[in-house]
Design a protein around this motif. Structure first.
Motif, PDB file in Angstrom:
ATOM      1  N   SER A 241      44.308  33.680  40.479  1.00  0.00           N
ATOM      2  CA  SER A 241      44.050  33.474  41.898  1.00  0.00           C
ATOM      3  C   SER A 241      45.195  33.838  42.830  1.00  0.00           C
ATOM      4  CB  SER A 241      43.656  32.016  42.145  1.00  0.00           C
ATOM      5  OG  SER A 241      44.689  31.146  41.684  1.00  0.00           O
TER       6      SER A 241
ATOM      7  N   HIS B  12      43.727  41.194  44.626  1.00  0.00           N
ATOM      8  CA  HIS B  12      43.121  40.684  43.393  1.00  0.00           C
ATOM      9  C   HIS B  12      44.116  40.887  42.251  1.00  0.00           C
ATOM     10  CE1 HIS B  12      38.862  40.315  44.957  1.00  0.00           C
ATOM     11  NE2 HIS B  12      39.465  41.008  45.918  1.00  0.00           N
ATOM     12  N   TYR B  13      44.205  39.878  41.384  1.00  0.00           N
ATOM     13  CA  TYR B  13      45.228  39.865  40.331  1.00  0.00           C
ATOM     14  C   TYR B  13      44.565  39.790  38.956  1.00  0.00           C
ATOM     15  CZ  TYR B  13      48.096  38.314  44.315  1.00  0.00           C
ATOM     16  OH  TYR B  13      48.723  38.187  45.538  1.00  0.00           O
ATOM     17  N   PHE B  14      45.050  40.618  38.020  1.00  0.00           N
ATOM     18  CA  PHE B  14      44.530  40.630  36.659  1.00  0.00           C
ATOM     19  C   PHE B  14      45.698  40.643  35.669  1.00  0.00           C
ATOM     20  CE2 PHE B  14      41.556  42.717  39.471  1.00  0.00           C
ATOM     21  CZ  PHE B  14      40.345  42.107  39.154  1.00  0.00           C
TER      22      PHE B  14
ATOM     23  N   ARG C  45      47.641  44.436  39.933  1.00  0.00           N
ATOM     24  CA  ARG C  45      47.411  43.861  41.264  1.00  0.00           C
ATOM     25  C   ARG C  45      46.801  44.964  42.124  1.00  0.00           C
ATOM     26  NH1 ARG C  45      52.503  41.030  43.431  1.00  0.00           N
ATOM     27  NH2 ARG C  45      53.359  43.063  42.908  1.00  0.00           N
TER      28      ARG C  45
ATOM     29  N   VAL D  40      34.246  44.969  36.381  1.00  0.00           N
ATOM     30  CA  VAL D  40      34.520  43.916  37.363  1.00  0.00           C
ATOM     31  C   VAL D  40      34.251  44.484  38.748  1.00  0.00           C
ATOM     32  CG1 VAL D  40      36.234  42.344  38.318  1.00  0.00           C
ATOM     33  CG2 VAL D  40      36.265  42.885  35.862  1.00  0.00           C
TER      34      VAL D  40
ATOM     35  N   GLU E 248      41.326  37.222  35.364  1.00  0.00           N
ATOM     36  CA  GLU E 248      41.559  37.312  36.802  1.00  0.00           C
ATOM     37  C   GLU E 248      42.164  35.995  37.258  1.00  0.00           C
ATOM     38  OE1 GLU E 248      39.279  38.528  40.966  1.00  0.00           O
ATOM     39  OE2 GLU E 248      38.189  38.512  39.056  1.00  0.00           O
TER      40      GLU E 248
END
Length: 275
Positions: free
Chosen positions: A191, A223-225, A240, A215, A189
């Motif tokens: 930021s 939120h970004y992965f 995203r 998660v 993850e």
């Protein structure tokens, strides 16, 4: 009266049987049993849904092997059996899963564990008896399996996960379930949009690498992965999600129970004071 008591006892027995009969026994590895074989148990476990009350049956040669239960993903990943939760060595071990969450099993034979003799299972609470969740969040939470049948791996089309995310509505309290081969990929993850677009893995917010990661989304916003594996993020293994505040019709008032309704009805007959 006796007839009523017998009927009540019968109903109670049937309810208890319904709960107990729902539990399943899974033979680990099916016909191959519990032995060193790379990737076998990841593939075996990801196709199953384990619930509290289910049991794992480990079949193996007790003269040369064992089942060691460890407490963390770190011990699982690095085959560290120094502080086990439990050790089984009969060759025919039945382990009941009594709590939800991740459960980790390895062989204390380090070389065998490194060769693939280890298992992680994710256990959910029995669906008819859900755990008491915090109000205003979890009663409305949803679980999203990232990628659905595609799971978390390099897609054929680079915008696959963007399209998958656009078709969903995420809210605070929802869960993302990442299923993947931990020997090939992981989940980071990050930021911000810059790290997401450039696949920058230098300062992740969190790192997940068990192969079966849950998660929980606790804040609204984007939120970004991504994955840290070279080339995979660039090929489209990134996600995203836009998370909305909790707004799925949380009731303003809890409905009255039958007893509360009765009390309220009786109170309506209370004499009013004279002025």
């Amino acid at each position: 009266m006796a007839t009523t008591a017998r009927v009540l006892c019968f109903v109670l027995v049937m309810v208890l049987m319904g709960c107990c009969c729902s539990a399943k026994i899974y033979q680990v590895g099916d016909s191959e049993g519990w032995r060193a074989k790379g990737g076998t148990y990841y593939t075996w476990a990801r196709r199953k849904e384990f619930q509290v009350g289910d049991s794992l049956l480990f079949e193996y040669d007790g003269n040369v092997n064992d089942v060691t239960r460890v407490s963390s993903a770190f011990e699982y990943q690095f085959c560290n059996s120094a502080s086990p939760q439990a050790v089984y060595k009969t060759g025919h071990d039945l382990v009941t899963l009594t709590e939800p969450g991740y459960h980790f099993f390895i062989s204390s034979n380090h070389s065998q564990c490194v060769a693939g003799q280890k298992l992680v299972v994710f256990v959910v609470q029995y669906h008819q008896i859900p755990p008491p969740p915090p109000r205003k969040i979890l009663p409305f939470a949803k679980d999203f399996k990232v990628g659905d049948s595609q799971e978390w791996r390099v897609p054929d089309e680079s915008d696959f996960y963007a399209k998958w995310s656009e078709q969903k509505q995420f809210h605070v309290g929802d869960n993302l379930l990442f299923y993947y081969n931990y020997e090939v990929d992981d989940v980071l993850e990050v930021s911000g949009d810059l790290e997401f677009k450039s696949c920058d893995t230098s300062s992740p917010v969190a790192v997940h690498n068990s192969g079966q990661d849950l998660v929980r989304i606790t804040k609204p916003g984007i939120h970004y992965f991504i994955t840290s594996k070279t080339g995979h993020c660039e090929d489209g293994l990134k996600l995203r999600v836009l998370v909305r505040p909790l707004s799925r019709g949380v009731p303003n008032k809890m409905p009255l129970s039958p007893l509360d309704r009765l009390i309220k009805w009786l109170q309506s007959f209370r004499p009013q004071p004279h002025h």
